[in-house]
Enzyme design. Structure first.
Site, PDB file in Angstrom:
ATOM      1  CB  SER A 141     -59.555 -43.546 -27.920  1.00  0.00           C
ATOM      2  OG  SER A 141     -59.373 -43.436 -26.852  1.00  0.00           O
ATOM      3  CG  ASP A 177     -58.580 -51.711 -23.276  1.00  0.00           C
ATOM      4  OD1 ASP A 177     -58.556 -51.942 -23.540  1.00  0.00           O
ATOM      5  OD2 ASP A 177     -57.391 -51.339 -22.878  1.00  0.00           O
ATOM      6  CB  SER A 203     -46.901 -50.160 -29.261  1.00  0.00           C
ATOM      7  OG  SER A 203     -46.016 -49.049 -28.703  1.00  0.00           O
ATOM      8  CB  CYS A 369     -58.170 -35.739 -37.526  1.00  0.00           C
ATOM      9  SG  CYS A 369     -57.385 -37.137 -38.118  1.00  0.00           S
TER      10      CYS A 369
END
Length: 404
Positions: A141, A177, A203, A369
């Site tokens: 992130s 979280d 995941s 990105c």
């Protein structure tokens, strides 16, 4: 065939040269012997390997150009930054592109099964794949650069501390979280802030490695990692809740319910940090020229980006009061640039870990990105919240505590 093709290509190439002057040479045929320049001083060469590429190139969008590349219909030579810039130049030259059609907003149905499938598609490539180009803590992130000269590892640690300071996390408090990744935030929260943590992910790869890291750190009495949908978390209250790079998967039609569920898990005096990518289109539209369509198809199935105004509205609808909003677009530009550079530098190690198509997808995705954050196509906001409807006396006078 060559003559027919050239008769079709020449007028198109002339128009692109006249209207856009994109520095690229397009090559085809035996030994790529036939070519046409679409601008002065080409710095990128596109070589057509398969006739199926032509419909994708003649009226190009970022989605069709990306498709031609990742499906192996074309090869591309040139510096990666030049390749990305050329792709945007070609996409901008296509007459049907842009405008409303380039900003269409897709809305998807989101169920536990479809969301789990989408998360696993993106994150369960392999832990070894991500380890090659992320920082050692594998934080996937936006990092936080106080000065701009930090290493990626330093900036990721600063990002986690920045978040945990914002929610005023104290020893002994409970932290949830949502979308915990490989566990870096909860490990930091337990080790350096003394919190008791729950991290949830869909995941399996992330769940297994995060669980291993907790055991290796001897923190299994302070941290619980769960393979669990956020909608199934029911053991609040939590003093702090963080959601970092996760709400992009929730869906525009589900944001208010998402924030309402977070509110239901939050202590009366708790804090929430939502950290996520947003659209820069006020109508929640996708990035221009087909970039969003490429990402839906190859990278983030069912992902949807809201504008920051939609985030603020749905936070309030979910029962949360916004206390602070911070734009970290420049920070994510730098983060994705460093990821892309690491991906390029370690290509020899990465390519054996995935098939050729997956390697091409991630190569152009990471570079794209960086371009998108640089040019204000997308943004990244941290939004700090408290439960709505509380006394004003519970609000801090200033933001001084966030920036020690």
């Amino acid at each position: 065939m060559g003559t027919v093709l050239e008769r079709a290509l020449r007028p198109w190439a002339e128009r692109v040269r006249r209207e856009a002057d994109v520095p690229v040479r397009l090559c085809w045929g035996e030994g790529a012997g036939a070519s046409v320049a679409l601008g002065a001083a080409p710095v990128v060469e596109i070589r057509v390997r398969d006739a199926a590429a032509w419909p994708l190139l003649i009226e190009p969008g970022l989605d069709t150009l990306g498709q031609a590349y990742v499906e192996g219909l074309v090869d591309v030579d040139g510096a990666l930054a030049d390749i990305v810039a050329v792709a945007h130049g070609l996409a901008a030259s296509a007459r049907p592109a842009g405008g409303l059609l380039g900003r269409i907003s897709r809305r998807f149905g989101h169920t536990r099964a479809s969301d789990s499938e989408a998360i696993q598609y993106h994150y369960d490539v392999s832990n070894g794949f991500y380890a090659q180009w992320l920082d050692p803590a594998m934080v996937y992130s936006c990092a936080y650069f106080e000065r701009g000269d930090e290493t990626l590892a330093q900036a990721q640690e600063k990002k986690i501390d920045h978040i945990l300071r914002k929610i005023r996390l104290q020893p002994g408090q409970r932290l949830l979280d949502i979308g915990c990744g490989w566990g870096a935030l909860v490990l930091r929260a337990a080790q350096h802030f003394g919190a008791r943590c729950v991290g949830v992910t869909l995941s399996r790869n992330q769940f297994e490695l995060a669980s291993q890291r907790v055991l290796a750190a001897g923190l299994q009495d302070r941290i619980e990692i769960r393979l669990q949908d956020y909608r199934d978390v029911a053991d609040g209250p939590f003093d702090g809740i963080t959601s970092v790079g996760m709400f992009e998967h929730v869906g525009l039609n589900h944001l208010a319910a998402y924030f309402a569920h977070i509110r239901s898990l939050l202590a009366a005096d708790g804090w929430v940090m939502n950290h996520g990518i947003t659209s820069t289109d006020a109508q929640d539209g996708e990035t221009r020229h087909g970039g969003g369509h490429f990402i839906h198809r190859y990278v983030f199935p069912r992902g949807e980006l809201p504008h920051i105004s939609t985030v603020l509205r749905t936070l309030q609808a979910g029962g949360l009061e916004v206390v602070n909003v911070e734009n970290l677009r420049r920070h994510y530009q730098r983060t994705t640039q460093l990821w892309s550079e690491a991906f390029e530098a370690r290509a020899a190690q990465i390519r054996p870990l995935v098939d050729e198509k997956r390697w091409r997808i991630w190569r152009v995705y990471l570079a794209g990105c960086a371009w998108a954050f640089e040019h204000d196509e997308v943004a990244l906001f941290q939004v700090l919240c408290r439960p709505a409807g509380r006394s004003a006396g519970g609000l801090p006078w200033s933001r001084r505590w966030m920036y020690p």
